[in-house]
Design a protein around this motif. Structure first.
Motif, PDB file in Angstrom:
ATOM      1  N   VAL A 176       0.761  -1.364  -0.224  1.00  0.00           N
ATOM      2  CA  VAL A 176      -0.078  -0.033  -0.060  1.00  0.00           C
ATOM      3  C   VAL A 176       0.772   1.177  -0.024  1.00  0.00           C
ATOM      4  O   VAL A 176       0.697   2.346   0.274  1.00  0.00           O
ATOM      5  N   ASP A 177       2.333   1.128  -0.455  1.00  0.00           N
ATOM      6  CA  ASP A 177       3.125   2.279  -0.274  1.00  0.00           C
ATOM      7  C   ASP A 177       2.470   3.282  -1.375  1.00  0.00           C
ATOM      8  O   ASP A 177       2.120   2.758  -2.506  1.00  0.00           O
ATOM      9  N   VAL A 178       2.934   4.561  -0.994  1.00  0.00           N
ATOM     10  CA  VAL A 178       2.739   5.678  -1.925  1.00  0.00           C
ATOM     11  C   VAL A 178       3.867   6.044  -2.608  1.00  0.00           C
ATOM     12  O   VAL A 178       5.190   5.976  -1.882  1.00  0.00           O
ATOM     13  N   ALA A 179       4.027   6.770  -3.845  1.00  0.00           N
ATOM     14  CA  ALA A 179       5.120   7.455  -4.353  1.00  0.00           C
ATOM     15  C   ALA A 179       4.915   8.640  -4.971  1.00  0.00           C
ATOM     16  O   ALA A 179       3.894   9.267  -4.973  1.00  0.00           O
ATOM     17  N   GLY A 180       6.205   8.932  -5.519  1.00  0.00           N
ATOM     18  CA  GLY A 180       6.076  10.479  -6.079  1.00  0.00           C
ATOM     19  C   GLY A 180       5.442  11.395  -5.214  1.00  0.00           C
ATOM     20  O   GLY A 180       5.865  11.934  -4.161  1.00  0.00           O
ATOM     21  N   ALA A 181       4.376  12.424  -5.956  1.00  0.00           N
ATOM     22  CA  ALA A 181       4.054  13.659  -5.318  1.00  0.00           C
ATOM     23  C   ALA A 181       3.377  13.198  -3.949  1.00  0.00           C
ATOM     24  O   ALA A 181       3.151  13.811  -3.178  1.00  0.00           O
ATOM     25  N   ASP A 182       2.736  11.994  -3.909  1.00  0.00           N
ATOM     26  CA  ASP A 182       2.016  11.478  -2.578  1.00  0.00           C
ATOM     27  C   ASP A 182       3.112  11.255  -1.536  1.00  0.00           C
ATOM     28  O   ASP A 182       2.740  11.764  -0.399  1.00  0.00           O
ATOM     29  N   GLN A 242       5.926   6.051   4.932  1.00  0.00           N
ATOM     30  CA  GLN A 242       4.939   5.358   4.192  1.00  0.00           C
ATOM     31  C   GLN A 242       3.749   5.051   5.317  1.00  0.00           C
ATOM     32  O   GLN A 242       4.247   4.811   6.399  1.00  0.00           O
ATOM     33  N   PRO A 243       2.423   4.728   4.839  1.00  0.00           N
ATOM     34  CA  PRO A 243       1.678   4.124   5.770  1.00  0.00           C
ATOM     35  C   PRO A 243       1.906   2.738   6.271  1.00  0.00           C
ATOM     36  O   PRO A 243       2.314   1.866   5.404  1.00  0.00           O
ATOM     37  N   ALA A 244       1.575   2.446   7.587  1.00  0.00           N
ATOM     38  CA  ALA A 244       1.528   1.019   7.762  1.00  0.00           C
ATOM     39  C   ALA A 244       0.297   0.419   7.424  1.00  0.00           C
ATOM     40  O   ALA A 244      -0.733   0.835   6.806  1.00  0.00           O
ATOM     41  N   PHE A 245       0.561  -1.192   7.257  1.00  0.00           N
ATOM     42  CA  PHE A 245      -0.466  -1.800   6.739  1.00  0.00           C
ATOM     43  C   PHE A 245      -1.066  -2.796   7.785  1.00  0.00           C
ATOM     44  O   PHE A 245      -0.240  -3.719   8.410  1.00  0.00           O
ATOM     45  N   ALA A 246      -2.216  -2.900   7.891  1.00  0.00           N
ATOM     46  CA  ALA A 246      -2.879  -3.872   9.020  1.00  0.00           C
ATOM     47  C   ALA A 246      -4.037  -4.681   8.108  1.00  0.00           C
ATOM     48  O   ALA A 246      -4.880  -4.123   7.655  1.00  0.00           O
ATOM     49  N   VAL A 247      -4.053  -6.047   8.655  1.00  0.00           N
ATOM     50  CA  VAL A 247      -4.959  -6.997   8.211  1.00  0.00           C
ATOM     51  C   VAL A 247      -5.721  -7.453   9.302  1.00  0.00           C
ATOM     52  O   VAL A 247      -5.195  -7.936  10.208  1.00  0.00           O
ATOM     53  N   VAL A 292       0.756 -10.024   0.354  1.00  0.00           N
ATOM     54  CA  VAL A 292       0.778  -9.012   1.007  1.00  0.00           C
ATOM     55  C   VAL A 292       1.708  -8.984   2.291  1.00  0.00           C
ATOM     56  O   VAL A 292       1.995  -8.257   2.737  1.00  0.00           O
ATOM     57  N   PHE A 293       2.460 -10.433   2.422  1.00  0.00           N
ATOM     58  CA  PHE A 293       3.579 -10.595   3.118  1.00  0.00           C
ATOM     59  C   PHE A 293       4.949 -10.496   2.530  1.00  0.00           C
ATOM     60  O   PHE A 293       5.742  -9.908   2.697  1.00  0.00           O
ATOM     61  N   ALA A 294       4.830 -11.314   1.396  1.00  0.00           N
ATOM     62  CA  ALA A 294       6.079 -11.453   0.521  1.00  0.00           C
ATOM     63  C   ALA A 294       6.581 -10.359  -0.011  1.00  0.00           C
ATOM     64  O   ALA A 294       7.730 -10.095  -0.365  1.00  0.00           O
ATOM     65  N   GLU A 295       5.548  -9.206  -0.674  1.00  0.00           N
ATOM     66  CA  GLU A 295       6.121  -8.101  -1.222  1.00  0.00           C
ATOM     67  C   GLU A 295       6.148  -6.873  -0.393  1.00  0.00           C
ATOM     68  O   GLU A 295       6.157  -5.599  -1.061  1.00  0.00           O
ATOM     69  N   ALA A 296       5.804  -7.131   0.892  1.00  0.00           N
ATOM     70  CA  ALA A 296       5.883  -5.951   1.647  1.00  0.00           C
ATOM     71  C   ALA A 296       7.367  -5.394   2.032  1.00  0.00           C
ATOM     72  O   ALA A 296       8.213  -6.073   2.303  1.00  0.00           O
ATOM     73  N   ASP A 297       7.206  -4.229   1.832  1.00  0.00           N
ATOM     74  CA  ASP A 297       8.785  -3.491   2.435  1.00  0.00           C
ATOM     75  C   ASP A 297       8.759  -3.242   3.857  1.00  0.00           C
ATOM     76  O   ASP A 297      10.079  -3.220   4.438  1.00  0.00           O
ATOM     77  N   ARG A 298       7.577  -3.310   4.647  1.00  0.00           N
ATOM     78  CA  ARG A 298       7.637  -3.361   6.189  1.00  0.00           C
ATOM     79  C   ARG A 298       6.559  -4.629   6.559  1.00  0.00           C
ATOM     80  O   ARG A 298       5.636  -4.660   5.854  1.00  0.00           O
ATOM     81  N   PRO A 299       7.024  -5.193   7.792  1.00  0.00           N
ATOM     82  CA  PRO A 299       6.051  -6.242   7.851  1.00  0.00           C
ATOM     83  C   PRO A 299       4.687  -5.898   8.338  1.00  0.00           C
ATOM     84  O   PRO A 299       4.451  -4.823   9.125  1.00  0.00           O
ATOM     85  N   PRO A 300       3.813  -6.264   7.604  1.00  0.00           N
ATOM     86  CA  PRO A 300       2.114  -5.611   8.032  1.00  0.00           C
ATOM     87  C   PRO A 300       1.842  -6.177   9.417  1.00  0.00           C
ATOM     88  O   PRO A 300       2.509  -7.041  10.221  1.00  0.00           O
ATOM     89  N   VAL A 301       0.853  -5.412  10.033  1.00  0.00           N
ATOM     90  CA  VAL A 301       0.222  -6.004  11.287  1.00  0.00           C
ATOM     91  C   VAL A 301      -1.053  -6.804  11.151  1.00  0.00           C
ATOM     92  O   VAL A 301      -1.782  -6.494  10.019  1.00  0.00           O
ATOM     93  N   VAL A 360       6.323 -13.430   9.464  1.00  0.00           N
ATOM     94  CA  VAL A 360       6.090 -12.571   8.334  1.00  0.00           C
ATOM     95  C   VAL A 360       5.530 -11.259   8.811  1.00  0.00           C
ATOM     96  O   VAL A 360       5.482 -10.459   7.956  1.00  0.00           O
ATOM     97  N   ALA A 361       4.847 -11.180   9.662  1.00  0.00           N
ATOM     98  CA  ALA A 361       4.120 -10.058  10.250  1.00  0.00           C
ATOM     99  C   ALA A 361       4.160  -9.939  11.797  1.00  0.00           C
ATOM    100  O   ALA A 361       4.536 -10.881  12.417  1.00  0.00           O
ATOM    101  N   GLU A 362       3.696  -8.968  12.438  1.00  0.00           N
ATOM    102  CA  GLU A 362       3.634  -8.442  13.561  1.00  0.00           C
ATOM    103  C   GLU A 362       2.189  -9.010  14.016  1.00  0.00           C
ATOM    104  O   GLU A 362       0.966  -8.473  13.308  1.00  0.00           O
ATOM    105  N   VAL A 363       1.863  -9.716  14.892  1.00  0.00           N
ATOM    106  CA  VAL A 363       0.531 -10.247  15.215  1.00  0.00           C
ATOM    107  C   VAL A 363       0.247  -9.419  16.523  1.00  0.00           C
ATOM    108  O   VAL A 363       0.676  -9.395  17.551  1.00  0.00           O
TER     109      VAL A 363
END
Length: 250
Positions: free
Chosen positions: A76-82, A94-99, A112-121, A139-142
């Motif tokens: 869910v990373d943002v790039a460029g002007a964002d 970058q915003p964190a991502f939680a499932v 959602v885990f394998a391609e994440a730049d930071r471990p999701p929650v 692969v994530a923080e529970v």
């Protein structure tokens, strides 16, 4: 089509220090939340631009496990002007991502885990399957919210706030929206109406919440060249009192 600058101005948050839950959904003109089982095909260029702006404004993006599987979520990373907008506000790059998942029916090697730049929650409850929880902890923080077999969403939001994640963007799915709505935990609904009539048996954007007259105020209505309408509904609370009345950018 609204420019990036117009979108940022239209969806500006009145106070980032206050915790807020903002929903983002797209639906067809006849109320279908999905087309061929997914919400993605309902959207357009303007809808995708808005999604990136809302993600840029968020501290954490929250999605239910069923939607993660159905929509094939990865980053869910943002790039460029964002990403530049986030730098100007002094927030994390970058915003964190939680499932959110009660049953933890998630594969550790999913994108959602394998391609994440930071471990999701992964937000779950104490009654979640132990083996699945152990596998996901690699692969994530529970984050455990709820002592029984139900995820306590109020506790989840409190836990986010303790981390400094006050601006919460929820992208679905309908059952998660319904639970948040029923708990009185929704502050905004950002709704894109697609110029499509789907028919069929597709569900609505909110499911599981009992019928009730939950009233929101219309903050604005925007349109683009493709015929999409972008609505922003807010709760009639003091935090929004200083906002201008509903406006239209055509």
């Amino acid at each position: 089509m609204p420019t990036r600058q117009e979108l940022y101005a239209a969806y500006e948050l009145p106070d980032r220090s206050r915790s807020r839950v903002r929903m983002n959904f797209v639906e067809s003109a006849d109320g279908a939340a999905t087309l061929e089982g997914r919400s993605g095909p309902l959207g357009g260029e303007g809808d995708r631009d808005l999604m990136q702006v809302l993600r840029a404004m968020a501290d954490v993006v929250v999605v239910g496990a069923g939607t993660v599987r159905a929509e094939g979520y990865s980053s869910v990373d943002v790039a460029g002007a964002d990403a530049g907008w986030r730098r100007t506000k002094g927030v994390e790059p970058q915003p964190a991502f939680a499932v959110v998942s009660r049953a933890l029916n998630l594969e550790p090697d999913a994108p959602v885990f394998a391609e994440a730049d930071r471990p999701p929650v992964v937000v779950t409850c104490a009654g979640a399957p132990t083996a699945a929880r152990t596998a996901l902890e690699a692969v994530a923080e529970v984050m455990v919210c709820g002592d029984g077999d139900t995820v306590d969403l109020g506790a989840m939001l409190a836990g986010f706030a303790e981390r400094g994640w006050t601006q919460v963007l929820c992208e679905g799915g309908p059952h998660l929206f319904g639970t948040l709505l029923d708990g009185g935990l929704v502050d905004e609904v950002c709704l894109t109406i697609a110029p499509r009539f789907v028919g069929g048996s597709a569900g609505r954007i909110a499911r599981g919440a009992p019928e009730s007259d939950r009233r929101f105020a219309l903050a604005h209505a925007l349109t683009d060249d493709e015929g999409f309408v972008f609505l922003r509904y807010v709760t009639p609370s003091p935090v929004y009192a200083a906002m201008p009345s509903a406006s239209r950018i055509v």
